[in-house]
Motif scaffolding. Structure first.
Motif, PDB file in Angstrom:
ATOM      1  N   ARG A 115      81.750   9.602  35.665  1.00  0.00           N
ATOM      2  CA  ARG A 115      80.951  10.552  34.900  1.00  0.00           C
ATOM      3  C   ARG A 115      79.701  11.031  35.628  1.00  0.00           C
ATOM      4  NH1 ARG A 115      82.399  10.838  29.556  1.00  0.00           N
ATOM      5  NH2 ARG A 115      81.101  12.704  29.619  1.00  0.00           N
ATOM      6  N   VAL A 116      79.457  10.519  36.829  1.00  0.00           N
ATOM      7  CA  VAL A 116      78.318  11.001  37.614  1.00  0.00           C
ATOM      8  C   VAL A 116      78.615  12.423  38.088  1.00  0.00           C
ATOM      9  CG1 VAL A 116      76.940  10.661  39.702  1.00  0.00           C
ATOM     10  CG2 VAL A 116      77.635   8.689  38.334  1.00  0.00           C
ATOM     11  N   SER A 117      77.670  13.297  37.913  1.00  0.00           N
ATOM     12  CA  SER A 117      77.886  14.714  38.196  1.00  0.00           C
ATOM     13  C   SER A 117      78.218  14.973  39.662  1.00  0.00           C
ATOM     14  CB  SER A 117      76.633  15.518  37.827  1.00  0.00           C
ATOM     15  OG  SER A 117      76.743  16.853  38.270  1.00  0.00           O
ATOM     16  N   VAL A 118      79.139  15.877  39.875  1.00  0.00           N
ATOM     17  CA  VAL A 118      79.474  16.311  41.225  1.00  0.00           C
ATOM     18  C   VAL A 118      78.292  17.008  41.888  1.00  0.00           C
ATOM     19  CG1 VAL A 118      80.378  18.556  40.483  1.00  0.00           C
ATOM     20  CG2 VAL A 118      81.233  17.517  42.588  1.00  0.00           C
ATOM     21  N   PHE A 119      77.360  17.492  41.077  1.00  0.00           N
ATOM     22  CA  PHE A 119      76.177  18.185  41.614  1.00  0.00           C
ATOM     23  C   PHE A 119      75.002  17.245  41.852  1.00  0.00           C
ATOM     24  CE2 PHE A 119      78.359  21.493  39.015  1.00  0.00           C
ATOM     25  CZ  PHE A 119      78.735  22.316  40.064  1.00  0.00           C
ATOM     26  N   TYR A 120      75.167  15.956  41.508  1.00  0.00           N
ATOM     27  CA  TYR A 120      74.022  15.046  41.580  1.00  0.00           C
ATOM     28  C   TYR A 120      73.413  14.974  42.982  1.00  0.00           C
ATOM     29  CZ  TYR A 120      71.463  10.734  42.220  1.00  0.00           C
ATOM     30  OH  TYR A 120      70.517   9.815  42.595  1.00  0.00           O
ATOM     31  N   ILE A 121      74.211  14.678  43.987  1.00  0.00           N
ATOM     32  CA  ILE A 121      73.665  14.486  45.334  1.00  0.00           C
ATOM     33  C   ILE A 121      73.026  15.762  45.880  1.00  0.00           C
ATOM     34  CG2 ILE A 121      74.208  13.921  47.734  1.00  0.00           C
ATOM     35  CD1 ILE A 121      74.069  11.492  45.891  1.00  0.00           C
ATOM     36  N   PRO A 122      73.725  16.897  45.884  1.00  0.00           N
ATOM     37  CA  PRO A 122      73.073  18.098  46.438  1.00  0.00           C
ATOM     38  C   PRO A 122      71.866  18.568  45.637  1.00  0.00           C
ATOM     39  CG  PRO A 122      75.204  18.654  45.493  1.00  0.00           C
ATOM     40  CD  PRO A 122      75.125  17.163  45.524  1.00  0.00           C
ATOM     41  N   ALA A 123      71.799  18.210  44.357  1.00  0.00           N
ATOM     42  CA  ALA A 123      70.640  18.619  43.564  1.00  0.00           C
ATOM     43  C   ALA A 123      69.451  17.701  43.776  1.00  0.00           C
ATOM     44  CB  ALA A 123      71.001  18.647  42.080  1.00  0.00           C
ATOM     45  N   MET A 124      69.705  16.445  44.079  1.00  0.00           N
ATOM     46  CA  MET A 124      68.651  15.431  44.140  1.00  0.00           C
ATOM     47  C   MET A 124      67.934  15.363  45.477  1.00  0.00           C
ATOM     48  SD  MET A 124      68.574  12.250  45.816  1.00  0.00           S
ATOM     49  CE  MET A 124      70.235  11.638  45.924  1.00  0.00           C
ATOM     50  N   ILE A 125      68.629  15.672  46.557  1.00  0.00           N
ATOM     51  CA  ILE A 125      68.051  15.444  47.885  1.00  0.00           C
ATOM     52  C   ILE A 125      66.854  16.366  48.136  1.00  0.00           C
ATOM     53  CG2 ILE A 125      70.065  14.426  48.990  1.00  0.00           C
ATOM     54  CD1 ILE A 125      70.944  17.125  49.925  1.00  0.00           C
ATOM     55  N   ALA A 126      65.831  15.777  48.798  1.00  0.00           N
ATOM     56  CA  ALA A 126      64.535  16.444  48.913  1.00  0.00           C
ATOM     57  C   ALA A 126      64.590  17.743  49.701  1.00  0.00           C
ATOM     58  CB  ALA A 126      63.520  15.485  49.538  1.00  0.00           C
ATOM     59  N   ASN A 127      65.515  17.846  50.652  1.00  0.00           N
ATOM     60  CA  ASN A 127      65.583  19.046  51.487  1.00  0.00           C
ATOM     61  C   ASN A 127      66.135  20.265  50.762  1.00  0.00           C
ATOM     62  OD1 ASN A 127      68.163  17.450  51.755  1.00  0.00           O
ATOM     63  ND2 ASN A 127      68.800  19.375  52.695  1.00  0.00           N
ATOM     64  N   MET A 128      66.649  20.049  49.535  1.00  0.00           N
ATOM     65  CA  MET A 128      67.276  21.170  48.842  1.00  0.00           C
ATOM     66  C   MET A 128      66.273  22.242  48.435  1.00  0.00           C
ATOM     67  SD  MET A 128      70.212  22.298  48.404  1.00  0.00           S
ATOM     68  CE  MET A 128      71.046  20.795  48.929  1.00  0.00           C
ATOM     69  N   ALA A 129      65.001  21.910  48.337  1.00  0.00           N
ATOM     70  CA  ALA A 129      64.000  22.951  48.054  1.00  0.00           C
ATOM     71  C   ALA A 129      63.999  23.989  49.168  1.00  0.00           C
ATOM     72  CB  ALA A 129      62.617  22.323  47.896  1.00  0.00           C
TER      73      ALA A 129
END
Length: 411
Positions: free
Chosen positions: A127-141
């Motif tokens: 149930r962990v979102s497929v978007f969790y990792i790319p949304a959480m990582i600091a460089n995504m800003a």
């Protein structure tokens, strides 16, 4: 040497989500603090924070896409696109590989991590979102801003705790000065005003437990007892000076120097000797071709913790010598709280505007003098004064020290 102009700025903050509203509230000495009763448990020791209010990303990002972006990235994208609008151009005349984005983020997607970890514990790994990792990582800003602007040059994230966005602006300045870029969106973002972060900072005795909104963030005051956790984003458009002049750009100020050092002392405590922080200050004004007596104003890190304010005072004295007696020092955190990775960029915006408008805001909330913090900490009211040269300092856990030097724009 190539010169670097600040030609656009955008902000998301506890004092407003437009540059005009933010600066108006700074000049009026408004406080961005509020009680956190709706997000923390009863009996929690910390009651006050500085969250962003009435924020919506929908001006720039639709609802579907927004759901895939953590709050810190939403802040960053909004502030960056506001800054680009303020600059009055999309820089389509510049080679996209000479247009960069450097964004400092201290922590990243902590809110999202808490949400997805709760799902994991309650419902299992599927149930962990497929978007969790790319949304959480600091460089995504930085990455998301580039997708919105099509800037394809240097693009990365500086993560040095509370110095993150000062380093980001400094690195962008150097890349333009040294000829690698012609324009760069630089700044930082943070969004972790939540119970988990509050608990962590509180347990290490870093946060104010005050229940008085007017006495919770009181830099340089003898009764200071910790910082107020805030959130937000600040983004600046840095542009090669001749390009800015050729297009008739509005120029807020010139960035002319940058210093970066490390205490090599302790995980969380600044070095009481202040030598490394002083070295960063000296590096910044010397690169700008200035002497200590040329510095009119310093926007201090000024966290309202006992050790920071004392050690920073020591560092300023070491760096400026006798000139420290005349320099005016203030702390924007007396109104915004501590925005962590976004603090340096928001305070850089304040410093640039201070140069442009010959205005230095009061350090708000001060009542009880500390004989050890004995500089002119601008506690008696706002100052209308000439600001030809200014510094802004930020110090991060890990011993990271960063200073920027701004000059009033002159041809």
């Amino acid at each position: 040497m190539r010169r670097v102009a600040v030609t656009g700025m955008g902000v998301v903050s506890p004092l407003g989500n437009s540059l005009e509203e933010f600066w108006s509230n700074i000049k009026a000495n408004k406080l961005g603090f509020s009680f956190l009763d709706d997000m923390i448990s009863e009996g929690f020791e910390v009651r006050i924070g500085a969250p962003v209010k009435e924020f919506s990303i929908e001006k720039y990002v639709d609802k579907k896409e927004a759901k895939r972006l953590d709050r810190f990235t939403q802040f960053a994208v909004y502030a960056a696109l506001e800054a680009l609008s303020d600059a009055g151009t999309k820089f389509e005349d510049i080679d996209p590989y000479r247009a960069g984005v450097i964004a400092g983020v201290g922590i990243g997607g902590l809110d999202l991590t808490m949400q997805e970890y709760a799902k994991y514990m309650e419902k299992g790994p599927g149930r962990v979102s497929v978007f969790y990792i790319p949304a959480m990582i600091a460089n995504m800003a930085a990455g998301t801003i580039s997708m919105k602007t099509k800037f394809k040059g240097a693009n990365y994230c500086t993560t040095t705790a509370c110095a993150s966005s000062t380093h980001a602006v400094g690195e962008a300045f150097r890349r333009i000065k040294d000829g690698y870029l012609d324009v760069c969106i630089a700044g930082g973002a943070e969004a972790c005003v939540n119970e988990f972060a509050l608990a962590g900072f509180n347990n290490m005795k870093a946060l104010s437990r005050s229940t008085d909104l007017e006495r919770c963030s009181i830099p340089f005051d003898a009764e200071r007892n910790g910082f107020v956790l805030g959130e937000g984003s600040g983004m600046l458009i840095l542009e090669e000076m001749e390009h800015a002049k050729a297009r008739g750009a509005k120029i807020y100020a010139e960035i002319a120097g940058y210093g970066a050092t490390c205490d090599a002392y302790h995980m969380t405590s600044p070095d009481p000797a202040g030598e490394a922080a002083a070295a960063a200050i000296r590096q910044a004004y010397e690169e700008a071709g200035l002497a200590p007596e040329d510095i009119d104003y310093i926007n201090a890190h000024g966290t309202s913790t006992h050790l920071n304010d004392l050690c920073e005072t020591t560092a300023i004295k070491l760096a400026l010598g006798d000139a420290a007696k005349k320099v005016v020092v203030n702390s924007t955190k007396s109104m915004t709280g501590h925005l962590l990775g976004a603090a340096g960029a928001v305070e850089a915006i304040v410093t640039a505007l201070s140069c442009k408008e010959d205005f230095v805001h009061k350090t708000v909330g001060f009542k009880v003098p500390d004989p050890e913090c004995d500089l002119d900490n601008c506690t008696d009211g706002n100052r209308n004064m000439t600001v030809n040269a200014a510094l802004t300092n930020n110090l991060g856990f890990g011993g990271h020290n960063a200073t920027l030097c701004f000059k009033k724009y002159a041809e």
